[in-house]
Motif scaffolding. Structure first.
Motif, PDB file in Angstrom:
ATOM      1  N   PRO A 101       0.821  -0.827  -0.075  1.00 39.22           N
ATOM      2  CA  PRO A 101       0.461   0.086  -0.259  1.00 39.22           C
ATOM      3  C   PRO A 101       1.026   1.158   0.024  1.00 39.22           C
ATOM      4  N   ALA A 102       0.210   2.666  -0.772  1.00 34.42           N
ATOM      5  CA  ALA A 102       0.647   3.703  -0.929  1.00 34.42           C
ATOM      6  C   ALA A 102       0.861   4.456   0.442  1.00 34.42           C
ATOM      7  N   ASP A 103       0.911   3.451   2.204  1.00 37.59           N
ATOM      8  CA  ASP A 103       0.855   4.608   3.118  1.00 37.59           C
ATOM      9  C   ASP A 103       2.206   3.765   3.634  1.00 37.59           C
ATOM     10  N   VAL A 104       2.150   2.942   3.150  1.00 40.69           N
ATOM     11  CA  VAL A 104       4.078   1.925   3.985  1.00 40.69           C
ATOM     12  C   VAL A 104       4.889   2.716   3.413  1.00 40.69           C
ATOM     13  N   SER A 105       5.964   2.183   3.809  1.00 44.10           N
ATOM     14  CA  SER A 105       6.935   3.105   3.629  1.00 44.10           C
ATOM     15  C   SER A 105       8.327   2.646   4.348  1.00 44.10           C
ATOM     16  N   GLU A 106       7.633   1.505   4.650  1.00 45.25           N
ATOM     17  CA  GLU A 106       8.656   0.715   5.137  1.00 45.25           C
ATOM     18  C   GLU A 106       8.800  -1.089   5.525  1.00 45.25           C
ATOM     19  N   LEU A 107      10.059  -1.760   5.093  1.00 45.10           N
ATOM     20  CA  LEU A 107       9.397  -3.758   5.752  1.00 45.10           C
ATOM     21  C   LEU A 107      10.043  -3.433   6.965  1.00 45.10           C
ATOM     22  N   PRO A 108      10.185  -4.631   8.149  1.00 43.12           N
ATOM     23  CA  PRO A 108      10.417  -4.663   8.858  1.00 43.12           C
ATOM     24  C   PRO A 108      11.578  -5.948   8.909  1.00 43.12           C
ATOM     25  N   THR A 109      12.656  -5.901   9.571  1.00 41.04           N
ATOM     26  CA  THR A 109      13.985  -7.116   9.529  1.00 41.04           C
ATOM     27  C   THR A 109      12.772  -8.199   9.104  1.00 41.04           C
ATOM     28  N   GLY A 110      12.995  -9.206   8.532  1.00 36.60           N
ATOM     29  CA  GLY A 110      12.027 -10.573   9.260  1.00 36.60           C
ATOM     30  C   GLY A 110      11.006 -10.959   8.497  1.00 36.60           C
ATOM     31  N   GLY A 111       9.713  -9.220   8.463  1.00 28.00           N
ATOM     32  CA  GLY A 111       8.420  -9.309   7.293  1.00 28.00           C
ATOM     33  C   GLY A 111       7.604  -9.000   9.171  1.00 28.00           C
ATOM     34  N   PRO A 112       6.169  -9.586   8.631  1.00 28.40           N
ATOM     35  CA  PRO A 112       5.545 -10.028   7.429  1.00 28.40           C
ATOM     36  C   PRO A 112       5.259  -8.775   6.444  1.00 28.40           C
ATOM     37  N   VAL A 113       5.467  -9.110   5.514  1.00 31.47           N
ATOM     38  CA  VAL A 113       4.807  -7.682   4.490  1.00 31.47           C
ATOM     39  C   VAL A 113       3.528  -7.258   5.116  1.00 31.47           C
ATOM     40  N   PRO A 114       2.794  -5.893   4.609  1.00 33.68           N
ATOM     41  CA  PRO A 114       2.023  -5.524   4.645  1.00 33.68           C
ATOM     42  C   PRO A 114       1.095  -6.109   4.271  1.00 33.68           C
ATOM     43  N   SER A 115      -0.153  -6.373   4.901  1.00 28.74           N
ATOM     44  CA  SER A 115      -1.843  -6.691   3.991  1.00 28.74           C
ATOM     45  C   SER A 115      -2.085  -5.866   3.040  1.00 28.74           C
ATOM     46  N   GLY A 116      -2.388  -7.530   1.951  1.00 32.00           N
ATOM     47  CA  GLY A 116      -2.665  -6.898   0.980  1.00 32.00           C
ATOM     48  C   GLY A 116      -1.503  -7.051   0.086  1.00 32.00           C
ATOM     49  N   ALA A 117      -0.384  -6.837  -0.309  1.00 30.27           N
ATOM     50  CA  ALA A 117       0.648  -7.287  -0.079  1.00 30.27           C
ATOM     51  C   ALA A 117       0.432  -8.746  -0.783  1.00 30.27           C
ATOM     52  N   VAL A 118       1.332  -8.161  -2.032  1.00 33.76           N
ATOM     53  CA  VAL A 118       1.235 -10.183  -2.326  1.00 33.76           C
ATOM     54  C   VAL A 118       3.703 -10.673  -2.662  1.00 33.76           C
ATOM     55  N   GLU A 119       3.307 -12.149  -2.588  1.00 33.37           N
ATOM     56  CA  GLU A 119       4.798 -11.950  -2.385  1.00 33.37           C
ATOM     57  C   GLU A 119       4.655 -13.006  -3.922  1.00 33.37           C
ATOM     58  N   GLY A 120       5.826 -13.210  -4.697  1.00 32.69           N
ATOM     59  CA  GLY A 120       5.481 -14.345  -5.187  1.00 32.69           C
ATOM     60  C   GLY A 120       7.052 -14.919  -5.438  1.00 32.69           C
ATOM     61  N   ARG A 121       6.847 -16.435  -6.347  1.00 39.12           N
ATOM     62  CA  ARG A 121       7.747 -17.051  -6.338  1.00 39.12           C
ATOM     63  C   ARG A 121       8.808 -16.690  -6.613  1.00 39.12           C
ATOM     64  N   THR A 122       9.718 -17.128  -6.040  1.00 41.05           N
ATOM     65  CA  THR A 122      11.681 -16.955  -5.984  1.00 41.05           C
ATOM     66  C   THR A 122      12.178 -18.190  -6.999  1.00 41.05           C
ATOM     67  N   ASP A 123      13.215 -17.996  -7.527  1.00 36.09           N
ATOM     68  CA  ASP A 123      13.658 -19.033  -8.168  1.00 36.09           C
ATOM     69  C   ASP A 123      14.854 -20.232  -7.052  1.00 36.09           C
ATOM     70  N   TYR A 124      13.956 -20.424  -6.190  1.00 30.70           N
ATOM     71  CA  TYR A 124      13.982 -21.426  -5.062  1.00 30.70           C
ATOM     72  C   TYR A 124      12.848 -22.354  -5.375  1.00 30.70           C
ATOM     73  N   GLY A 125      11.379 -21.529  -6.020  1.00 32.13           N
ATOM     74  CA  GLY A 125      10.653 -22.322  -6.094  1.00 32.13           C
ATOM     75  C   GLY A 125       9.427 -22.298  -5.108  1.00 32.13           C
ATOM     76  N   LYS A 126       9.342 -20.981  -4.908  1.00 36.83           N
ATOM     77  CA  LYS A 126       8.074 -20.837  -3.351  1.00 36.83           C
ATOM     78  C   LYS A 126       8.401 -19.312  -3.356  1.00 36.83           C
ATOM     79  N   ALA A 127       7.437 -18.666  -2.755  1.00 32.79           N
ATOM     80  CA  ALA A 127       6.855 -17.151  -2.630  1.00 32.79           C
ATOM     81  C   ALA A 127       7.398 -16.890  -1.390  1.00 32.79           C
TER      82      ALA A 127
END
Length: 154
Positions: free
Chosen positions: A67-93
């Motif tokens: 979301p546009a009102d977020v300007s920081e991600l903390p060490t170790g997450g989590p990602v904000p609600s509504g965000a989507v993490e994609g599949r890495t080249d390790y094969g999982k999100a």
């Protein structure tokens, strides 16, 4: 104002800390950004290793729809609600830390935040870094990066 990315965990031009190495911590780093351009409706984050011996690099993390009102991600997450993490080249999100082949030399890990002109990109947790990159190509207003290196000794 200039769009910038900083981190409490990673130094631009420095060596990637053990916490962001797959075998030693595998923890997503703190990232903070400022100076987004007018019209920013969301953010995305990618971590990419262009030096991986694959012919196409290696995607270590993709996150969209921050979301546009977020300007920081903390060490170790989590990602904000509504965000989507994609599949890495390790094969999982989710975040996947550095793991260059032993003796391959130093690899660059490019952490990039994108200011995006739409609230949501049409991406899923099953989509690859290439799909995220394709969508970002058409919706990026600005981007900022921090690059660190890591080498696994032989």
């Amino acid at each position: 104002m200039t769009f910038t990315l900083t981190s409490n965990d990673i130094t631009d031009g420095g060596v990637l800390p053990d916490a962001q190495v797959k075998a030693l911590g595998n923890t997503s780093p703190h990232l903070a950004w400022s100076g987004a351009p007018e019209g920013t409706k969301s953010y995305a984050v990618t971590v990419y290793d262009p030096d991986a011996p694959t012919g196409s690099g290696f995607w270590h993390w993709t996150v969209a729809n921050i979301p546009a009102d977020v300007s920081e991600l903390p060490t170790g997450g989590p990602v904000p609600s509504g965000a989507v993490e994609g599949r890495t080249d390790y094969g999982k999100a989710g975040f996947g830390g550095a793991a260059p082949p032993p003796g391959h030399g130093p690899h660059r890990y490019i952490f990039t935040v994108f200011a995006v002109d739409t609230n949501t990109l049409e991406v899923t947790p099953d989509d690859s870094g290439a799909v995220y990159g394709f969508n970002l190509h058409f919706h990026t207003l600005a981007k900022a990066s921090v690059t660190a290196t890591y080498e696994t000794k032989a």
